[in-house]
Write a protein that holds these residues in place. Structure first.
Motif, mmCIF file in Angstrom:
data_model
loop_
_atom_site.group_PDB
_atom_site.id
_atom_site.type_symbol
_atom_site.label_atom_id
_atom_site.label_comp_id
_atom_site.label_asym_id
_atom_site.label_seq_id
_atom_site.Cartn_x
_atom_site.Cartn_y
_atom_site.Cartn_z
ATOM 1 N N ARG B 9 0.865 -1.007 0.069
ATOM 2 C CA ARG B 9 0.030 -0.019 0.123
ATOM 3 C C ARG B 9 0.794 1.323 0.156
ATOM 4 O O ARG B 9 0.388 2.259 -0.647
ATOM 5 C CB ARG B 9 -1.128 -0.075 1.176
ATOM 6 C CG ARG B 9 -2.170 -0.911 1.215
ATOM 7 C CD ARG B 9 -3.288 -0.695 0.164
ATOM 8 N NE ARG B 9 -3.588 0.886 -0.021
ATOM 9 C CZ ARG B 9 -4.423 1.373 0.742
ATOM 10 N NH1 ARG B 9 -5.048 0.439 1.833
ATOM 11 N NH2 ARG B 9 -4.778 2.441 0.728
ATOM 12 N N PHE B 21 5.780 -3.226 -7.710
ATOM 13 C CA PHE B 21 4.502 -3.128 -7.250
ATOM 14 C C PHE B 21 3.985 -4.236 -8.156
ATOM 15 O O PHE B 21 4.012 -5.005 -9.027
ATOM 16 C CB PHE B 21 3.811 -1.941 -7.784
ATOM 17 C CG PHE B 21 4.508 -0.727 -7.557
ATOM 18 C CD1 PHE B 21 4.446 0.298 -8.542
ATOM 19 C CD2 PHE B 21 5.001 -0.484 -6.134
ATOM 20 C CE1 PHE B 21 5.257 1.378 -8.394
ATOM 21 C CE2 PHE B 21 5.923 0.730 -5.948
ATOM 22 C CZ PHE B 21 5.761 2.076 -7.107
ATOM 23 N N THR B 110 -0.777 1.930 -4.930
ATOM 24 C CA THR B 110 0.289 1.819 -3.845
ATOM 25 C C THR B 110 0.889 3.466 -3.932
ATOM 26 O O THR B 110 1.076 4.048 -5.008
ATOM 27 C CB THR B 110 1.348 0.882 -4.523
ATOM 28 O OG1 THR B 110 0.857 -0.429 -4.541
ATOM 29 C CG2 THR B 110 2.846 1.115 -3.754
#
Lengths: 113, 115
Positions: B9, B21, B110
């Motif tokens: 996150r 990610f 993210t």
């Protein structure tokens, strides 16, 4: 080039008041138009979309938007705002012939109790 | 129905470091998107996959960004080396198929901070 303009960066309304968020687009052909909402820390959620037909479209959460070709606009409206509507709202245009969306810079809505 | 999952996150890295990610789209969705959302701006498409093939990566800075979608399901986006201007929220989205009339569902994103 295609573009989307959201002229209001911030808007503050009182709970129960009506709301209109402005969106203007620049696009040669008939555009695919969208409104998304983004709550803090969340992804974007689709509110409504316009492809063709009736120029007044209904969406979720009591929102509606009207496509006006003559004004190149697709403004979002809600007759009575709730505190939970506080979020950021993005207008987007879909570029036909591609699968690409162009987003506006967003309007942050604050709702006063 | 589970939504689009992204991790981590939050991520803080120093410039010139690398970062990755991860995105897991909604089951059965053939199309996957990565967007970059810089503070104060709308999301900008970086790359779009249809199954495991790239449909559009015209706005991906290929000298430092790369993305893959092995087996047409999960996807990873990598930045190497990172620059200060890469600080942004990276959003993954998926849809049943490509096409502007197909709703895209977004993950929570993210948030990357490069210091």
């Amino acid at each position: 080039a295609q573009s989307v303009t959201q002229p209001d960066i911030h808007i503050t309304v009182s709970e129960g008041a009506s709301l209109e968020l402005r969106c203007n687009y620049s696009y040669g052909a008939t555009p695919y138009l969208f409104w998304y909402v983004q709550s803090p820390g969340q992804g974007l959620q689709l509110l409504l979309k316009y492809f063709s037909g009736d120029t007044l479209v209904q969406g979720i959460k009591g929102f509606e938007a009207e496509f006006k070709r003559s004004q190149s606009s697709f403004n979002l409206r809600k007759p009575s705002v709730h505190w939970s509507d506080a979020a950021e709202y993005f207008c987007a245009v879909g570029v036909t012939g591609t699968y690409k969306y162009i987003f506006g810079t967003g309007t942050r809505l604050k709702v006063l109790a | 129905e589970a939504g689009v999952a992204q991790s981590p996150r939050y991520k803080i890295i120093e410039k010139r470091q690398s970062v990755a990610f991860w995105c897991n789209p909604i089951s059965g969705h053939a199309t996957l998107y990565w967007y970059q959302q810089i503070l104060g701006q709308g999301p900008k498409l970086l790359i779009q996959f249809q199954n495991n093939g790239v449909v559009d990566d015209s706005q991906l800075p290929k000298d430092r960004f790369s993305a893959e979608r092995l087996k047409g399901v999960d996807s990873t986006l990598k930045i190497q080396p990172a620059k200060l201007e890469d600080s942004a929220v990276y959003l993954c989205a998926s849809s049943l198929d490509a096409g502007l009339n197909t709703e895209a569902f977004f993950g929570q994103g993210t948030r990357l901070t490069v210091v």
